[in-house]
Structures are given as C-alpha cells and as structure tokens.
Scaffold this motif. Structure first.
Motif, PDB file in Angstrom:
ATOM      1  N   VAL A 254       8.948  12.158   5.046  1.00 12.93           N
ATOM      2  CA  VAL A 254       8.021  12.625   4.016  1.00 12.93           C
ATOM      3  C   VAL A 254       8.294  11.982   2.642  1.00 12.93           C
ATOM      4  CG1 VAL A 254       6.611  14.645   3.455  1.00 12.93           C
ATOM      5  CG2 VAL A 254       8.278  14.848   5.246  1.00 12.93           C
ATOM      6  N   HIS A 255       8.830  10.759   2.653  1.00 19.47           N
ATOM      7  CA  HIS A 255       9.018  10.013   1.406  1.00 19.47           C
ATOM      8  C   HIS A 255       7.759   9.202   1.117  1.00 19.47           C
ATOM      9  CE1 HIS A 255      13.257  10.888   1.179  1.00 19.47           C
ATOM     10  NE2 HIS A 255      13.361  10.150   0.088  1.00 19.47           N
ATOM     11  N   ASP A 256       7.367   9.155  -0.154  1.00 21.44           N
ATOM     12  CA  ASP A 256       6.283   8.251  -0.539  1.00 21.44           C
ATOM     13  C   ASP A 256       6.879   6.856  -0.698  1.00 21.44           C
ATOM     14  OD1 ASP A 256       4.313  10.222  -0.616  1.00 21.44           O
ATOM     15  OD2 ASP A 256       4.925  10.850  -2.628  1.00 21.44           O
ATOM     16  N   CYS A 257       6.336   5.900   0.044  1.00 25.70           N
ATOM     17  CA  CYS A 257       6.881   4.547  -0.010  1.00 25.70           C
ATOM     18  C   CYS A 257       5.751   3.561  -0.302  1.00 25.70           C
ATOM     19  CB  CYS A 257       7.486   4.122   1.326  1.00 25.70           C
ATOM     20  SG  CYS A 257       8.355   5.397   2.221  1.00 25.70           S
ATOM     21  N   THR A 258       6.148   2.369  -0.720  1.00 24.90           N
ATOM     22  CA  THR A 258       5.185   1.275  -0.823  1.00 24.90           C
ATOM     23  C   THR A 258       5.457   0.334   0.335  1.00 24.90           C
ATOM     24  OG1 THR A 258       5.307   1.504  -3.215  1.00 24.90           O
ATOM     25  CG2 THR A 258       4.239  -0.464  -2.367  1.00 24.90           C
ATOM     26  N   LEU A 259       4.439   0.137   1.187  1.00 26.12           N
ATOM     27  CA  LEU A 259       4.629  -0.708   2.361  1.00 26.12           C
ATOM     28  C   LEU A 259       4.421  -2.166   1.997  1.00 26.12           C
ATOM     29  CD1 LEU A 259       2.802   1.237   5.214  1.00 26.12           C
ATOM     30  CD2 LEU A 259       5.252   1.137   4.753  1.00 26.12           C
ATOM     31  N   GLY A 260       5.399  -2.991   2.294  1.00 29.27           N
ATOM     32  CA  GLY A 260       5.253  -4.433   2.127  1.00 29.27           C
ATOM     33  C   GLY A 260       4.793  -5.043   3.438  1.00 29.27           C
TER      34      GLY A 260
ATOM     35  N   LYS B 258       0.823  -1.205   0.000  1.00 29.60           N
ATOM     36  CA  LYS B 258       0.000   0.000   0.000  1.00 29.60           C
ATOM     37  C   LYS B 258       0.865   1.267   0.000  1.00 29.60           C
ATOM     38  CE  LYS B 258      -1.781   1.559   4.444  1.00 29.60           C
ATOM     39  NZ  LYS B 258      -2.360   1.253   5.725  1.00 29.60           N
ATOM     40  N   LEU B 259       0.387   2.279  -0.744  1.00 29.39           N
ATOM     41  CA  LEU B 259       1.135   3.519  -0.876  1.00 29.39           C
ATOM     42  C   LEU B 259       0.982   4.335   0.407  1.00 29.39           C
ATOM     43  CD1 LEU B 259       2.794   4.576  -3.283  1.00 29.39           C
ATOM     44  CD2 LEU B 259       0.953   6.189  -3.690  1.00 29.39           C
ATOM     45  N   TRP B 260       2.096   4.881   0.882  1.00 32.04           N
ATOM     46  CA  TRP B 260       2.106   5.484   2.208  1.00 32.04           C
ATOM     47  C   TRP B 260       3.178   6.574   2.257  1.00 32.04           C
ATOM     48  CZ3 TRP B 260       6.211   4.978   5.772  1.00 32.04           C
ATOM     49  CH2 TRP B 260       5.924   5.292   7.098  1.00 32.04           C
TER      50      TRP B 260
ATOM     51  N   TYR C 248     -17.332  -7.760  23.143  1.00 31.88           N
ATOM     52  CA  TYR C 248     -15.932  -8.100  22.877  1.00 31.88           C
ATOM     53  C   TYR C 248     -15.233  -6.981  22.113  1.00 31.88           C
ATOM     54  CZ  TYR C 248     -16.454 -12.890  24.480  1.00 31.88           C
ATOM     55  OH  TYR C 248     -16.651 -14.004  25.249  1.00 31.88           O
ATOM     56  N   TYR C 249     -14.004  -6.739  22.491  1.00 35.48           N
ATOM     57  CA  TYR C 249     -13.164  -5.756  21.791  1.00 35.48           C
ATOM     58  C   TYR C 249     -11.997  -6.458  21.123  1.00 35.48           C
ATOM     59  CZ  TYR C 249     -15.180  -1.505  23.940  1.00 35.48           C
ATOM     60  OH  TYR C 249     -15.990  -0.478  24.322  1.00 35.48           O
ATOM     61  N   GLN C 250     -11.683  -5.962  19.967  1.00 36.00           N
ATOM     62  CA  GLN C 250     -10.455  -6.385  19.295  1.00 36.00           C
ATOM     63  C   GLN C 250      -9.481  -5.208  19.380  1.00 36.00           C
ATOM     64  OE1 GLN C 250     -10.085  -9.201  16.770  1.00 36.00           O
ATOM     65  NE2 GLN C 250      -7.985  -8.579  16.325  1.00 36.00           N
ATOM     66  N   VAL C 251      -8.364  -5.410  20.078  1.00 40.65           N
ATOM     67  CA  VAL C 251      -7.384  -4.339  20.252  1.00 40.65           C
ATOM     68  C   VAL C 251      -6.177  -4.634  19.372  1.00 40.65           C
ATOM     69  CG1 VAL C 251      -5.893  -3.130  21.900  1.00 40.65           C
ATOM     70  CG2 VAL C 251      -8.152  -3.942  22.608  1.00 40.65           C
ATOM     71  N   GLU C 252      -5.765  -3.627  18.599  1.00 30.94           N
ATOM     72  CA  GLU C 252      -4.662  -3.861  17.680  1.00 30.94           C
ATOM     73  C   GLU C 252      -3.625  -2.743  17.763  1.00 30.94           C
ATOM     74  OE1 GLU C 252      -5.203  -6.195  13.872  1.00 30.94           O
ATOM     75  OE2 GLU C 252      -5.128  -4.132  13.141  1.00 30.94           O
ATOM     76  N   LEU C 253      -2.404  -3.148  18.051  1.00 34.04           N
ATOM     77  CA  LEU C 253      -1.284  -2.206  18.059  1.00 34.04           C
ATOM     78  C   LEU C 253      -0.514  -2.410  16.762  1.00 34.04           C
ATOM     79  CD1 LEU C 253       0.346  -0.227  20.080  1.00 34.04           C
ATOM     80  CD2 LEU C 253       1.905  -2.156  20.266  1.00 34.04           C
ATOM     81  N   THR C 254      -0.313  -1.340  16.012  1.00 34.13           N
ATOM     82  CA  THR C 254       0.374  -1.455  14.724  1.00 34.13           C
ATOM     83  C   THR C 254       1.670  -0.646  14.735  1.00 34.13           C
ATOM     84  OG1 THR C 254      -1.779  -1.633  13.658  1.00 34.13           O
ATOM     85  CG2 THR C 254       0.084  -1.193  12.216  1.00 34.13           C
ATOM     86  N   ILE C 255       2.725  -1.279  14.310  1.00 25.06           N
ATOM     87  CA  ILE C 255       4.006  -0.576  14.171  1.00 25.06           C
ATOM     88  C   ILE C 255       4.426  -0.646  12.709  1.00 25.06           C
ATOM     89  CG2 ILE C 255       6.446  -0.461  14.855  1.00 25.06           C
ATOM     90  CD1 ILE C 255       5.676  -1.708  17.502  1.00 25.06           C
ATOM     91  N   ILE C 256       4.653   0.521  12.120  1.00 25.05           N
ATOM     92  CA  ILE C 256       5.171   0.578  10.755  1.00 25.05           C
ATOM     93  C   ILE C 256       6.615   1.046  10.852  1.00 25.05           C
ATOM     94  CG2 ILE C 256       4.995   1.773   8.524  1.00 25.05           C
ATOM     95  CD1 ILE C 256       1.971   2.017   9.037  1.00 25.05           C
TER      96      ILE C 256
END
Ligand code: ZN
Length: 230
Positions: A11-17, A3-5, A36-44
């Motif tokens: 401030v570089h446009d990158c494609t995330l793998g 995905k484009l990010w 029920y909760y779904q909790v999600e921690l995301t690290i890029i």
C-alpha cells in the motif's frame, strides 16, 4: 515521468519507471469473425525495496493488422494478487479481516454474496468496536446513530437495507434484487474506511497518549531529581 501507482501488497504510493513494468505481447488471428487479438501479459514489480512483490495482469485488445495499431480492450484480468484487498493490522479481529478478504475475492464473480459478507463484516464491527449487541441489525444501527457522524451513519444504514435482500430471500423467492460489482465495491470501500476511522485511528490515538504519558513522567522525574540536588 513515471506513472503514479499504489502497490496492493504494501500500500505504498510509488512512481513506476519503465524498468518496473515488464510486458509480454503477442498478436494473432483468432478466427474470421473475431479477427486479430493483441494479448498482453503485464508484470509490475513493486519498486519499494522492502516489498518487491509482483503484480500480474492479462489483457486482450482488438488489433488492426493493417495499421499495426491496438484497438479497444475486450477483456482484462488481474491474476496476482486475485483482488486489490489491503493488508490490515492484527488488532482488527480475524473474523472481520476474513469477511473483508472474502468479500474482495468474490466482488466481481458474485457481487451479491460479496455484499452479504460485507454486511456481516460491518455488523461485526458495530458489535466489536462499539459494544452494541441488540440481536437485530436495525436496532444496532439505530443505537449507533448518536455515536458516529451523520454521513457515516447514513452509509451504514443503506448497507443494512442492501444486506436485507439476503435475509428476505427465503420468504419471497421471486424477489431478486441484483447487486452490481461496483456496488459490492462501494461496500468494500466502506469497510476499509471504517477499519481506518475506527480501529486504526483508535490505535494511533492510544500510542500517542502513552507517548505523552511517558514524556510527562520523564519530565516529572527530571524535576524531582533537580529538586533533590538543590
Ligand atoms: Zn509493494
């Protein structure tokens, strides 16, 4: 396809793998009412080898324990960096960069204070970049009219009107005009646009001009050298 990010640090446009996005996910019952909760921690981790900074966010979704699916998003926070503010070069005055940075940090927590800071930042830019000093912002914005394009001028003039809320507060304490986080975000976007259109564009132009001068000088010296030989 990844995905484009855009990285908030470099401030570089990158494609995330898939290897650039790391998720920690957990599902549990909160209570009878909340279900029920779904909790999600995301690290890029930024794929740019010169950056490699990490961007951390947390989200809570409704979860259906029977179907095992995730429902609508209830909360989300960006934890690191605290805001999506962009880095700016040192030739933009520090006071302006500080006002911008603070306006970004409080955009969602206190949009009204953020808008006041944005207004001060834009006023500071008019004074520093255009050398217009009239005391009252309304006179300074009027003076700017002949120097910038009409779309830019109208945007700045509307910021002046929004920013006036803060200035009139003492006179009429019952007058409360709210500023929404999206509106505070628009003012931040305007600052970024003016930083680019005014300061960054001027710097690039100056660099090209001096390159052109150097080129002309080296051609002239080549010419005089060859004339000496003949
Ligand atoms: Zn980066």
């Amino acid at each position: 396809m990844g995905k484009l990010w855009t990285c908030p640090y470099c401030v570089h446009d990158c494609t995330l793998g898939t290897e650039d996005i790391i998720r920690f996910s957990s599902r549990n019952q909160v209570s009878k009412e909340y279900g029920y909760y779904q909790v999600e921690l995301t690290i890029i981790v930024c794929p740019n080898p010169e950056c490699r900074k990490q961007i951390i966010s947390l989200a809570i979704h409704e979860a259906n324990i029977v179907t095992g699916t995730t429902g609508k998003r209830l909360y989300s926070w960006q934890l690191e960096p605290e805001s999506n503010q962009k880095p700016w070069p040192d030739y933009i005055p520090l006071q302006l960069r500080n006002d911008y940075s603070e306006a970004c940090l409080i955009q969602t927590k206190s949009p009204k204070a953020s808008a006041t800071l944005s207004r001060r930042c834009i006023q500071g830019m008019i004074r520093d970049f255009w050398g217009i000093q009239k005391g009252r912002l309304v006179d300074e914005v009027n003076e700017l009219h002949t120097r910038v394009d009409s779309a830019t001028w109208e945007a700045i003039d509307s910021v002046r009107k929004v920013g006036n809320i803060g200035a009139h507060m003492e006179k009429d304490v019952n007058l409360i005009i709210d500023v929404e986080p999206e509106e505070a975000g628009l003012l931040i976007w305007l600052i970024e646009t003016l930083f680019k259109d005014w300061y960054v564009a001027r710097d690039e132009k100056q660099k090209r001009m001096s390159k052109l001068k150097e080129l002309a000088q080296s051609k002239t010296s080549l010419k005089s050298n060859s004339q000496q030989k003949t």
